[in-house]
Write a protein that holds these residues in place. Structure first.
Motif, short mmCIF file in Angstrom:
data_model
loop_
_atom_site.label_atom_id
_atom_site.label_comp_id
_atom_site.label_asym_id
_atom_site.label_seq_id
_atom_site.Cartn_x
_atom_site.Cartn_y
_atom_site.Cartn_z
N ARG A 24 16.57 16.03 3.01
CA ARG A 24 15.08 16.38 2.96
C ARG A 24 14.99 17.98 1.93
O ARG A 24 14.51 17.91 0.92
N ALA A 25 16.01 18.89 2.46
CA ALA A 25 16.10 20.06 2.13
C ALA A 25 16.76 19.95 0.43
O ALA A 25 16.06 20.62 -0.41
N ALA A 26 17.65 19.19 0.22
CA ALA A 26 18.35 18.95 -1.00
C ALA A 26 16.96 18.27 -2.08
O ALA A 26 17.07 18.87 -3.03
N THR A 31 13.49 19.21 -6.53
CA THR A 31 12.22 19.06 -7.14
C THR A 31 11.53 20.54 -7.36
O THR A 31 10.96 20.51 -8.42
N ARG A 32 11.74 21.53 -6.56
CA ARG A 32 11.30 22.86 -6.74
C ARG A 32 11.99 23.14 -8.34
O ARG A 32 11.25 23.99 -9.00
N ASP A 33 13.21 22.85 -8.33
CA ASP A 33 13.89 23.51 -9.42
C ASP A 33 13.42 22.74 -10.73
O ASP A 33 13.46 23.50 -11.74
N VAL A 34 13.44 21.56 -10.84
CA VAL A 34 12.70 20.70 -11.83
C VAL A 34 11.35 21.14 -12.10
O VAL A 34 11.10 21.40 -13.47
N ALA A 35 10.40 21.40 -11.09
CA ALA A 35 9.08 21.72 -11.30
C ALA A 35 9.01 23.11 -12.00
O ALA A 35 8.17 23.41 -12.95
N HIS A 36 9.66 24.05 -11.68
CA HIS A 36 9.73 25.13 -12.50
C HIS A 36 10.63 25.54 -13.57
O HIS A 36 10.09 26.13 -14.29
N GLY A 37 11.61 24.48 -13.59
CA GLY A 37 12.57 24.77 -14.79
C GLY A 37 12.01 23.89 -15.87
O GLY A 37 12.26 24.22 -17.04
N VAL A 38 11.43 22.71 -15.60
CA VAL A 38 11.25 22.00 -16.72
C VAL A 38 9.70 21.97 -16.92
O VAL A 38 9.01 22.36 -17.44
N THR A 39 8.97 20.76 -15.85
CA THR A 39 7.58 20.79 -15.81
C THR A 39 7.23 20.01 -14.57
O THR A 39 8.00 19.45 -13.99
N ARG A 40 6.21 20.28 -13.83
CA ARG A 40 5.92 20.04 -12.67
C ARG A 40 5.85 18.07 -12.42
O ARG A 40 6.43 17.91 -11.56
N PRO A 41 5.28 17.70 -13.58
CA PRO A 41 5.51 16.21 -13.39
C PRO A 41 6.74 15.51 -13.63
O PRO A 41 7.29 14.52 -12.91
N ALA A 42 7.73 16.33 -13.81
CA ALA A 42 9.26 15.87 -13.99
C ALA A 42 9.87 15.90 -12.62
O ALA A 42 10.79 15.20 -12.41
N ALA A 43 9.22 16.68 -11.53
CA ALA A 43 9.96 16.77 -10.21
C ALA A 43 9.87 15.52 -9.56
O ALA A 43 10.88 14.95 -8.80
N PRO A 44 8.72 14.75 -9.46
CA PRO A 44 8.71 13.55 -8.61
C PRO A 44 9.62 12.45 -9.42
O PRO A 44 10.13 11.51 -8.79
N LEU A 45 9.50 12.31 -10.71
CA LEU A 45 10.23 11.52 -11.58
C LEU A 45 11.53 11.59 -11.33
O LEU A 45 12.47 10.61 -10.98
N THR A 46 12.03 12.74 -11.25
CA THR A 46 13.46 12.91 -11.10
C THR A 46 13.84 12.36 -9.83
O THR A 46 15.01 12.01 -9.66
N ASP A 62 27.56 14.32 -6.77
CA ASP A 62 27.01 15.93 -6.95
C ASP A 62 25.69 15.88 -7.66
O ASP A 62 25.29 16.84 -8.38
N ALA A 63 25.04 14.65 -7.84
CA ALA A 63 23.93 14.45 -8.67
C ALA A 63 22.82 15.38 -8.46
O ALA A 63 22.47 15.77 -9.54
N VAL A 64 22.48 15.65 -7.14
CA VAL A 64 21.55 16.70 -6.89
C VAL A 64 21.75 18.04 -7.61
O VAL A 64 20.90 18.63 -8.27
N GLU A 65 22.91 18.61 -7.35
CA GLU A 65 23.26 19.66 -7.78
C GLU A 65 23.57 20.17 -9.20
O GLU A 65 23.09 20.87 -9.78
N ARG A 66 24.07 18.73 -9.88
CA ARG A 66 24.04 18.70 -11.47
C ARG A 66 22.52 18.85 -12.10
O ARG A 66 22.52 19.41 -13.01
#
Length: 85
Positions: A24-26, A31-46, A62-66
């Motif tokens: 869960r933490a990963a 999703t936090r990194d994607v929402a803040h670094g790309v755009t919020r809608p990209a987080a659940p999609l990612t 290492d998909a999540v880290e990448r």
């Protein structure tokens, strides 16, 4: 048990997933990194795309880290790409 733990347990039961296999933490960090670094809608999609890749056996270990790194670099990478035109 908090609401997030309860929801995770319920969804895992519904989908036939062993809750011990859920990091869960990963997922939340990604999703936090994607929402803040790309755009919020990209987080659940990612998160969904990572799940599809995991299920298909095509996600690297290492998909999540990448993807988190990619999201952090998104602004710079986009600026570089736009500068190439």
């Amino acid at each position: 048990m908090n609401v997030l733990e309860e929801w995770t347990a319920l969804v895992c039961r519904e989908l036939g997933i062993d809750p011990a296999r859920v990091d869960r933490a990963a997922v939340l960090d990604l999703t936090r990194d994607v929402a803040h670094g790309v755009t919020r809608p990209a987080a659940p999609l990612t998160a969904y795309l990572v799940g599809l890749a995991q299920g298909a056996g095509t996600a690297p270990p290492d998909a999540v880290e990448r993807l988190s790194r990619m999201a952090g670099d998104w602004g710079r990478a986009t600026a570089e790409t736009l500068g190439d035109s």
